[in-house]
Scaffold this motif. Structure first.
Motif, PDB file in Angstrom:
ATOM      1  N   LEU A 545       0.822  -1.204   0.000  1.00 37.12           N
ATOM      2  CA  LEU A 545       0.000   0.000   0.000  1.00 37.12           C
ATOM      3  C   LEU A 545       0.862   1.262   0.000  1.00 37.12           C
ATOM      4  N   GLU A 546       1.968   1.243   0.725  1.00 34.23           N
ATOM      5  CA  GLU A 546       2.884   2.385   0.686  1.00 34.23           C
ATOM      6  C   GLU A 546       3.397   2.625  -0.725  1.00 34.23           C
ATOM      7  N   LEU A 547       3.788   1.557  -1.398  1.00 35.73           N
ATOM      8  CA  LEU A 547       4.362   1.697  -2.729  1.00 35.73           C
ATOM      9  C   LEU A 547       3.328   2.160  -3.745  1.00 35.73           C
ATOM     10  N   LYS A 548       2.095   1.723  -3.586  1.00 31.47           N
ATOM     11  CA  LYS A 548       1.059   2.100  -4.546  1.00 31.47           C
ATOM     12  C   LYS A 548       0.574   3.525  -4.319  1.00 31.47           C
ATOM     13  N   SER A 549       0.531   3.964  -3.065  1.00 32.41           N
ATOM     14  CA  SER A 549      -0.072   5.260  -2.757  1.00 32.41           C
ATOM     15  C   SER A 549       0.936   6.360  -2.461  1.00 32.41           C
ATOM     16  N   GLY A 550       2.149   5.972  -2.040  1.00 27.28           N
ATOM     17  CA  GLY A 550       3.116   6.960  -1.587  1.00 27.28           C
ATOM     18  C   GLY A 550       2.856   7.451  -0.184  1.00 27.28           C
ATOM     19  N   ALA A 551       1.819   6.932   0.469  1.00 24.69           N
ATOM     20  CA  ALA A 551       1.466   7.351   1.821  1.00 24.69           C
ATOM     21  C   ALA A 551       2.295   6.592   2.849  1.00 24.69           C
ATOM     22  N   SER A 552       2.337   7.119   4.067  1.00 25.80           N
ATOM     23  CA  SER A 552       3.017   6.457   5.172  1.00 25.80           C
ATOM     24  C   SER A 552       2.029   5.530   5.869  1.00 25.80           C
ATOM     25  N   ILE A 553       2.357   4.243   5.915  1.00 20.60           N
ATOM     26  CA  ILE A 553       1.486   3.235   6.516  1.00 20.60           C
ATOM     27  C   ILE A 553       2.217   2.602   7.697  1.00 20.60           C
ATOM     28  N   MET A 554       1.585   2.604   8.855  1.00 21.02           N
ATOM     29  CA  MET A 554       2.189   2.003  10.043  1.00 21.02           C
ATOM     30  C   MET A 554       2.051   0.482   9.984  1.00 21.02           C
ATOM     31  N   SER A 555       3.174  -0.212  10.116  1.00 17.70           N
ATOM     32  CA  SER A 555       3.180  -1.671  10.178  1.00 17.70           C
ATOM     33  C   SER A 555       3.230  -2.078  11.646  1.00 17.70           C
ATOM     34  N   ILE A 556       2.082  -2.372  12.223  1.00 15.30           N
ATOM     35  CA  ILE A 556       2.018  -2.730  13.640  1.00 15.30           C
ATOM     36  C   ILE A 556       2.687  -4.088  13.841  1.00 15.30           C
ATOM     37  N   GLY A 557       3.637  -4.134  14.750  1.00 11.72           N
ATOM     38  CA  GLY A 557       4.339  -5.387  15.015  1.00 11.72           C
ATOM     39  C   GLY A 557       5.466  -5.690  14.056  1.00 11.72           C
ATOM     40  N   GLY A 558       5.735  -4.807  13.085  1.00  2.49           N
ATOM     41  CA  GLY A 558       6.849  -5.018  12.184  1.00  2.49           C
ATOM     42  C   GLY A 558       6.584  -6.078  11.144  1.00  2.49           C
ATOM     43  N   PHE A 559       7.658  -6.690  10.648  1.00  2.00           N
ATOM     44  CA  PHE A 559       7.612  -7.586   9.497  1.00  2.00           C
ATOM     45  C   PHE A 559       6.562  -8.685   9.642  1.00  2.00           C
ATOM     46  N   ALA A 560       6.640  -9.454  10.704  1.00  2.00           N
ATOM     47  CA  ALA A 560       5.728 -10.580  10.886  1.00  2.00           C
ATOM     48  C   ALA A 560       4.613 -10.279  11.868  1.00  2.00           C
ATOM     49  N   GLY A 561       4.505  -9.038  12.318  1.00  2.00           N
ATOM     50  CA  GLY A 561       3.451  -8.684  13.256  1.00  2.00           C
ATOM     51  C   GLY A 561       3.733  -9.098  14.679  1.00  2.00           C
ATOM     52  N   GLY A 562       4.961  -9.509  14.993  1.00  2.00           N
ATOM     53  CA  GLY A 562       5.253 -10.051  16.311  1.00  2.00           C
ATOM     54  C   GLY A 562       5.936  -9.109  17.272  1.00  2.00           C
ATOM     55  N   ASP A 563       6.336  -7.915  16.824  1.00  2.00           N
ATOM     56  CA  ASP A 563       6.988  -6.965  17.726  1.00  2.00           C
ATOM     57  C   ASP A 563       5.942  -6.231  18.562  1.00  2.00           C
ATOM     58  N   ASN A 564       6.308  -5.895  19.764  1.00  2.00           N
ATOM     59  CA  ASN A 564       5.394  -5.184  20.664  1.00  2.00           C
ATOM     60  C   ASN A 564       5.523  -3.680  20.447  1.00  2.00           C
ATOM     61  N   SER A 565       5.308  -3.267  19.208  1.00  2.00           N
ATOM     62  CA  SER A 565       5.438  -1.858  18.865  1.00  2.00           C
ATOM     63  C   SER A 565       4.488  -1.520  17.715  1.00  2.00           C
ATOM     64  N   PRO A 566       3.694  -0.478  17.883  1.00  2.00           N
ATOM     65  CA  PRO A 566       3.553   0.296  19.118  1.00  2.00           C
ATOM     66  C   PRO A 566       2.753  -0.482  20.159  1.00  2.00           C
TER      67      PRO A 566
END
Length: 628
Positions: A545-566
């Motif tokens: 979605l970032e590449l298609k729109s140029g918008a900033s998209i938050m990836s919750i949990g990082g690559f695999a969704g496993g990080d406790n951030s945010p």
């Protein structure tokens, strides 16, 4: 003359400043051919790995995102590797405009540079013919043709490690502290590319200097300490910068458990990769060895045969048998040479590089992908170049001819096996390589001593063609057919990529091969001035979605969704401040995705408190419209 005598007085000394007439045209042809191969249709396969492509794009939009390797221009979280490779791709995008070609251009140029530096390294010890062979083998290794046209960090890693080897060869020849320090600096910067993998070559670089440098033992030890200090400085400045920067003013370090670059290095990108702890595809991970699956995405089951197996074999092992045989042969030939003999020293260096890195890749139980084998390609190429020339110089000795013939037959036979794993792709090549290698090997073993100079030249050309045709054909197919993208890149023709690549039978349902029609989503988020136009769990949809729109998209949990951030509280604060406009629902976790991070809590909170929209069949929550 015995073989031992020939070792003590080599038939062709490498004289600095003396270049045969054919050397410069040969090198120019090699580099021009490599550039044409790596630049041909560059970017035609799309964004390659959208995870790194999105981060490179973010680096063109925000300098802080560039500095830290942030996945998004809003600086929520980094990618799970240090940012050195992203720096080059983002700078290219800033200078030339960001698109698929400009993103991959630095990678392709790194490939050409790696071939040039490998030529120079091998030439210094074994002459220009060995250097040209080594450079050509590297350029035509399928996994090299793949990764030097791809946006994973391996391209820069390989270039820096070959530079480190070049510097160490010069240091060993001259007993030079300056070149030792430069070698350490290259390894340190390689750490900022792919962390601990850079250190797999340290035993090789240390051994060659410790054994062969023309100075006393303790001076050699002291010089290696200088290399260590240089490596620490080269990598340490960035580690210190990240550690000292206030954590609330920079993105979270993805993959770490405590927002620390060092913990990422020694945890997720270090010990965990070796033992498989908490790693997708590891001993306890989905599709890993413990899962009973084929584990082809993750290199196959650990063991001696992994590098030759169905997952990794076609990437870099085409000339691996010849390299191993050549390693043994040259070490035997140089067993009585002086301590400072550079042919033996170089063979020790490349052989140790190959054996140490190969052993780690063979037996590590954590996440490993077939394309990691690109780190073996320079060592294989150098050993093939050095051993071929050293044995050819001794071709009038029956034992040398026998080893050359055995190497060629083994290479042709192994290519026959590898090509047979995909029998519908150009079957004539499979049989041609086998027949040609047997015929040429027979002439090498029994008839070369009766050939004139012109006939010998024809024989050499035939041997090079027979030995390299399988690997070259697979590399050309990799370039011609492109790659379907995603984090699980594989080399070879399209049929091979479909079988083992994203979306193939080794993929996970809903995993890296899955793509949704996100045109409507892109229209929704384009042009929004929020810090993050949207947030979603994991990186797969967010990157696309970032590449298609140029918008900033938050990836919750990082690559695999496993990080406790945010954390849930941090996300609630972002929403209250109007920093995030939409939340895109769906269990689109990254490859090997899991729910150990904060994504589940955030998803449940959003579902309970905000109104929904249906956008192209995807449920989207408008975070500016709380439920009443």
């Amino acid at each position: 003359m015995t073989m031992t005598a020939e070792v003590q007085i080599p038939p062709e000394q490498v004289v600095p400043g003396v270049h045969p007439r054919w050397e410069r045209p040969g090198l120019l042809a090699l580099l021009a051919g490599t550039a044409a191969l790596y630049l041909w249709g560059l970017g035609s396969g799309g964004w390659a790995n959208s995870y790194y492509a999105a981060a490179a794009q973010a680096g063109t939009q925000d300098w802080k995102a560039w500095l830290f390797g942030s996945f998004d221009a809003g600086n929520a979280i980094t990618v799970d590797k240090p940012p050195a490779a992203l720096w080059a791709m983002a700078l290219s995008g800033r200078v030339f405009g960001f698109n698929e070609f400009t993103m991959l251009l630095p990678q392709a140029l790194m490939g050409v540079a790696a071939v040039a530096v490998l030529f120079g390294t091998v030439r210094r010890t074994s002459g220009p013919a060995a250097g040209l062979i080594a450079g050509a083998v590297l350029a035509l290794t399928p996994v090299a043709a793949l990764m030097f046209r791809y946006n994973n960090p391996d391209a820069l890693l390989v270039l820096l490690l070959v530079v480190a080897a070049y510097c160490m060869v010069r240091a060993t020849q001259q007993g030079s502290m300056r070149w030792v320090a430069l070698s350490g600096g290259a390894v340190g910067f390689a750490f900022l590319t792919k962390m601990l993998q850079a250190f797999l070559v340290v035993p090789a670089l240390s051994l060659v200097f410790l054994v062969a440098a023309p100075m006393g033992f303790w001076k050699r030890v002291g010089a290696l300490l200088v290399a260590l200090v240089s490596a620490v400085v080269s990598a340490g400045w960035y580690i210190a910068l990240v550690s000292l920067w206030p954590t609330d003013a920079r993105p979270y370090i993805a993959g770490s458990s405590d927002n620390s670059l060092l913990q990422l290095a020694f945890g997720y990108n270090g010990v965990d990769r070796i033992v498989g702890r908490g790693q997708p595809g590891g001993g306890a991970g989905p599709g890993g060895p413990g899962g009973g699956g084929a584990n082809l995405f993750f290199g196959g089951d650990p063991g001696v045969g992994r590098l030759f197996g169905a997952s990794m074999g076609a990437e870099a092992s085409w000339l691996l048998p010849a390299a191993l045989l050549g390693l043994v042969a040259v070490l035997w030939l140089t067993r009585r040479a002086a301590r400072t003999d550079m042919v033996r020293a170089a063979t020790l260096m490349w052989g140790t590089w190959l054996l140490v890195t190969g052993a780690v890749f063979s037996f590590m139980d954590g996440t490993i992908h077939p394309y990691y084998t690109v780190a073996l390609a320079p060592a294989i190429a150098a050993l093939v170049g050095i051993s071929s020339v050293e044995l050819w110089h001794r071709r009038h000795h029956p034992a040398a001819r026998a080893v050359l013939a055995l190497s060629l037959v083994g290479t042709g036979g192994w290519a026959f096996v590898l090509l047979g794993r995909n029998p519908d792709w150009w079957p004539v090549l499979r049989w041609s390589v086998l027949i040609a290698s047997v015929v040429v090997a027979a002439v090498l073993a029994f008839g070369v001593q009766r050939l004139g100079r012109s006939a010998e030249a024809v024989l050499v050309a035939a041997a090079l063609l027979a030995g390299g045709a399988g690997s070259a054909g697979w590399a050309l197919a990799t370039v011609a057919d492109g790659n379907s993208g995603g984090p699980m890149a594989v080399s070879g023709p399209a049929t091979q990529q479909h079988e083992f690549g994203p979306g193939g039978h080794t993929g996970r349902p809903g995993g890296p091969g899955t793509r949704v029609d996100d045109t409507a989503l892109a229209e929704l988020v384009t042009g929004l001035d929020n810090r993050w136009a949207a947030a979603t769990v994991g990186s797969m949809m967010a990157g696309d979605l970032e590449l298609k729109s140029g918008a900033s998209i938050m990836s919750i949990g990082g690559f695999a969704g496993g990080d406790n951030s945010p954390t849930l509280q941090q996300f609630q604060d972002y929403v209250a401040a109007g920093d995030v406009r939409y939340f895109i629902a769906g269990e689109r976790f990254g490859p090997g995705g899991h729910r150990d991070g904060s994504g589940t809590q955030i998803t449940e909170w959003v579902q309970q408190h905000f109104a929904t929209l249906d956008v192209g069949g995807t449920t989207v929550y408008d975070l500016s419209r709380p439920l009443r």
